[in-house]
Write an enzyme that holds these catalytic residues in place. Structure first.
Site, PDB file in Angstrom:
ATOM      1  N   SER A  91       0.690  -1.329   0.199  1.00 51.56           N
ATOM      2  CA  SER A  91       0.087   0.047  -0.062  1.00 51.56           C
ATOM      3  C   SER A  91       1.087   1.421  -0.024  1.00 51.56           C
ATOM      4  O   SER A  91       1.406   1.253   0.791  1.00 51.56           O
ATOM      5  CB  SER A  91      -1.317  -0.125   1.037  1.00 51.56           C
ATOM      6  OG  SER A  91      -1.561   1.326   1.633  1.00 51.56           O
ATOM      7  N   GLY A  92       0.860   2.006  -1.222  1.00 51.34           N
ATOM      8  CA  GLY A  92       1.174   3.456  -0.721  1.00 51.34           C
ATOM      9  C   GLY A  92       1.361   3.982   0.229  1.00 51.34           C
ATOM     10  O   GLY A  92       2.113   4.790   0.653  1.00 51.34           O
ATOM     11  N   SER A  93      -0.481   4.771   0.635  1.00 51.43           N
ATOM     12  CA  SER A  93      -0.187   5.403   1.485  1.00 51.43           C
ATOM     13  C   SER A  93       0.080   4.756   3.048  1.00 51.43           C
ATOM     14  O   SER A  93       1.031   5.704   4.075  1.00 51.43           O
ATOM     15  CB  SER A  93      -2.063   6.157   1.947  1.00 51.43           C
ATOM     16  OG  SER A  93      -2.540   4.947   2.010  1.00 51.43           O
ATOM     17  N   GLY A 259      -1.739   5.194  -2.811  1.00 43.52           N
ATOM     18  CA  GLY A 259      -1.321   5.378  -3.542  1.00 43.52           C
ATOM     19  C   GLY A 259      -0.938   4.258  -4.824  1.00 43.52           C
ATOM     20  O   GLY A 259      -0.444   4.738  -5.963  1.00 43.52           O
ATOM     21  N   THR A 260      -1.883   2.843  -4.172  1.00 44.93           N
ATOM     22  CA  THR A 260      -1.468   1.647  -5.240  1.00 44.93           C
ATOM     23  C   THR A 260      -3.382   2.480  -6.761  1.00 44.93           C
ATOM     24  O   THR A 260      -2.741   1.845  -7.424  1.00 44.93           O
ATOM     25  CB  THR A 260      -1.830   0.292  -4.689  1.00 44.93           C
ATOM     26  OG1 THR A 260      -3.191   1.034  -3.520  1.00 44.93           O
ATOM     27  CG2 THR A 260      -1.233  -0.295  -3.834  1.00 44.93           C
TER      28      THR A 260
END
Length: 345
Positions: A91-93, A259-260
């Site tokens: 996960s980006g965040s 982010g994803t």
């Protein structure tokens, strides 16, 4: 006196999405890799995720990131991501929040200017670039996973909505991508409940119709995400901007664009021939928070054409605390914690 369990936490948010970083209170987990430890939690000790994402300690809109020892010596820390949908491998965040917590907690010493270090997610090693100014972590740039389009221009009849066009990307999880304008949305905050309801119905329809398989991971479970796409502006050469909203099944509209979700959108724009390596996309959430994805390169992974990308955002620390869970509390008596959370005292 009933048994008490204690967990040490650093709460953060990136773009409005709260990530609760567990910095202490969980003993070493079985498994010789971060991925194996994630599988253990998922299959044998899911009550830790439920404790921190359900009342009275949390809400489903939050995420949890458990810091664990890395299995790769190149990484400074490992982390396991827990969300309402389960255990995403990336996960980006959550990565932006975890990297910030690693710096703010002193696991990695903050250095003025630009510094680099590596984290280990269940998906593997993640390179981090942190920008620090006057002792403040102003931005984190992290690698997105290799992203690609699995399905393009598919159509499905959705109960209560009608026939829609959707695409499916993989960017750390499978994402249905839909045009928000075609569904009558402007992607503004008052639409949040209607967006969640529409996304729930669309995801349920796609799940009933199809399953998706990753080119190397195989079956990674049913479709968990949907990304609403607004119109794209091009305010500067090589720079694009779009309002966006990400849905996590069941029932959650993320505060950030994720982010994803941003990586999935980059994969679609590449598939359509709309961007080139070096171009950037700024996604703007319902709350006007922003992430910037950069299209780094086209690549081939195990025969699959993929997009290499990075995501840049900022996380804020909003609390440091210790929570106490009492074994005789009727709100949590259905949970078994004794083998995964340390006893207080």
């Amino acid at each position: 006196m009933s048994r008490q369990y204690a967990l040490r936490l650093m709460d953060t948010h990136a773009g409005g999405d709260v990530s609760r970083i567990v910095t202490g209170g969980v003993p070493e987990l079985p498994g010789d890799t971060v991925r194996a430890q994630m599988v253990y939690l998922r299959d044998e000790a899911d009550d830790l995720r439920r404790l921190l994402l359900e009342e009275p300690y949390g809400i489903p809109e939050m995420s949890v990131d458990l810091l664990v020892p890395p299995s790769d010596p190149r990484a400074v820390a490992g982390y396991i991501i827990m969300e309402v949908m389960g255990y995403p491998i990336y996960s980006g965040s959550n990565t932006i929040c975890t990297a910030t917590a690693v710096l703010e907690s002193g696991i990695v010493e903050k250095v003025e200017g630009i510094q680099h270090f590596t984290l280990e997610a269940p998906a593997g090693l993640v390179e981090i670039e942190a920008r620090v100014k006057d002792g403040v972590v102003e931005a984190i740039t992290c690698q997105g996973l290799p992203s690609y389009i699995d399905t393009y221009d598919a159509r499905i009849d959705v109960p209560g909505i009608g026939e829609i066009t959707y695409h499916v990307a993989y960017s750390g999880g499978f994402y249905a991508l839909v045009d928000a304008t075609e569904l009558g949305f402007e992607l503004v905050a008052p639409e949040e409940r209607r967006l969640a309801d529409a996304a729930h119905t669309i995801v349920e329809a796609i799940r009933a119709d199809r399953v998706f398989s990753h080119y190397s991971l195989g079956d990674v479970g049913p479709l968990p995400f949907l990304h609403f796409m607004g119109p794209v502006d091009n305010p500067a050469r090589g720079f694009y901007r779009s309002r966006s909203a990400t849905y996590v099944h069941p029932g959650v509209i993320c505060r950030s664009t994720t982010g994803t979700g941003t990586s999935a959108r980059l994969a679609l724009m590449n598939h359509r021939g709309e961007i080139e390596p070096g171009d950037r996309l700024e996604t703007v959430s319902l709350r006007n928070t922003r992430f910037v994805g950069e299209f780094v390169a086209r690549d081939n992974a195990e025969g699959q054409d993929v997009v290499r990308n990075t995501i840049t955002g900022r996380a804020h620390v909003i609390a440091e605390s210790e929570i106490i869970a009492n074994a005789d509390d009727p709100m949590i008596q259905h949970l078994t914690l004794n083998h995964v959370v340390e006893t207080r005292g």
